[in-house]
Design an enzyme around this catalytic site. Sequence first.
Site, PDB file in Angstrom:
ATOM      1  N   GLY A   1       0.583  -1.277  -0.110  1.00  0.00           N
ATOM      2  CA  GLY A   1       0.141   0.116  -0.216  1.00  0.00           C
ATOM      3  C   GLY A   1       1.059   1.446  -0.158  1.00  0.00           C
TER       4      GLY A   1
ATOM      5  N   TYR B   1     -14.285  -3.316  10.987  1.00  0.00           N
ATOM      6  CA  TYR B   1     -12.618  -2.902  10.146  1.00  0.00           C
ATOM      7  C   TYR B   1     -11.884  -3.368  12.333  1.00  0.00           C
ATOM      8  CZ  TYR B   1      -8.769   0.474  10.163  1.00  0.00           C
ATOM      9  OH  TYR B   1      -7.981   1.269  10.510  1.00  0.00           O
TER      10      TYR B   1
ATOM     11  N   GLY C   1      -0.482   8.238   0.532  1.00  0.00           N
ATOM     12  CA  GLY C   1      -0.778   8.040   2.111  1.00  0.00           C
ATOM     13  C   GLY C   1       0.562   8.003   2.707  1.00  0.00           C
TER      14      GLY C   1
ATOM     15  N   GLY D   1       1.862   5.093   3.450  1.00  0.00           N
ATOM     16  CA  GLY D   1       2.707   3.964   2.851  1.00  0.00           C
ATOM     17  C   GLY D   1       4.038   4.980   1.611  1.00  0.00           C
TER      18      GLY D   1
ATOM     19  N   SER E   1      -4.353   0.124  14.088  1.00  0.00           N
ATOM     20  CA  SER E   1      -4.390   0.911  14.022  1.00  0.00           C
ATOM     21  C   SER E   1      -5.479   0.717  15.085  1.00  0.00           C
ATOM     22  CB  SER E   1      -6.095   0.550  13.050  1.00  0.00           C
ATOM     23  OG  SER E   1      -6.958   1.797  13.811  1.00  0.00           O
TER      24      SER E   1
END
Length: 316
Positions: A28, A185, A32, A34, A158
């Site tokens: 990824g 999530y 952002g 990454g 997260s």
Amino acid sequence: MSNNQFGRQGWTPTRIGNQDGKTYVITGTTSGTGFEAAKILLAKGARVIMLNRNAAKSAATVASLKEQLGDEIDVLNVTMDLAEQASVKEAAAEVLEKADRIDALICNAAIAQVPKRVLTVDGFESQLGVNHFGHFTLQALLFPLIKASKGRIVTVGSLGYDMGLKTIKFDDLNWENDYTPNDAYSQSKLAQIMCIYELQDKLKQAGVTGVKAYACHPGSSRTSLIATSGSWMMRIIFGLMKLSPLTQPAENGAYPMLMCATEPTLDQSAFYGPTGRNNWVGPVGAHKLEPHAKDKAVAEKLWQVSETATGISWTI
């Protein structure tokens, strides 16, 4: 938090030395945190192998990095869709073909807050399928080379791990009942984090001291994650948050994963991220991890379930 081992400023990339001869694999990287992590490692002389789903976006990313850092950077993209186990297996084989070492695998890609329940081609709830099962398979397949390289596995979790059911819903992993974007999530991020600490235990049991495994999170960073997969309401809420001091630039969000990938002496049992308000922003270092993320019985069961679901057995 004044007891940050890196002082009041926390960890920053100024601590990263010359990375010539080192190879980092990052999922990824087209935007952002990454993208920022890849850029910083390339600027320090590392070779970066990017794993992204969208080939056109990846090509644009490579062009952008070369424009910013110079044509001589050593960057390569391998196309991989974490939502498809077959794609992950193909990508892992290509990485093993093209890399002679892996100093760190950074599992950064994610989808979040998917409004309606969607299943992957393999029949997994999409967030669990992409965030957890996709990375679980990738880690297992790249592990032999990581082990040979005395490398690291870094999972970008997260704070969402603490915002759902606070456990793994084994009787309904794919949310046939009571699906909510946030609970699904949250479970996917909790699963990722739990498996890193379970991996640490398995490495210890096997007497493997050369490989290190770390869990971190980017805090509340201004990225396209919610805009890419969240509902319109989540997009509005996060859009407003981006204007407040409760968020930080994507570059800062890359610091925890970079620290876990490069810093020589880090405690693997810790959880890393911003240490300021709510752990959303602020100096990067170790901070509290809620006990449910290290529930040993749940973690062991999750590992077994993950091996069965993916058909992949780790060889540690």
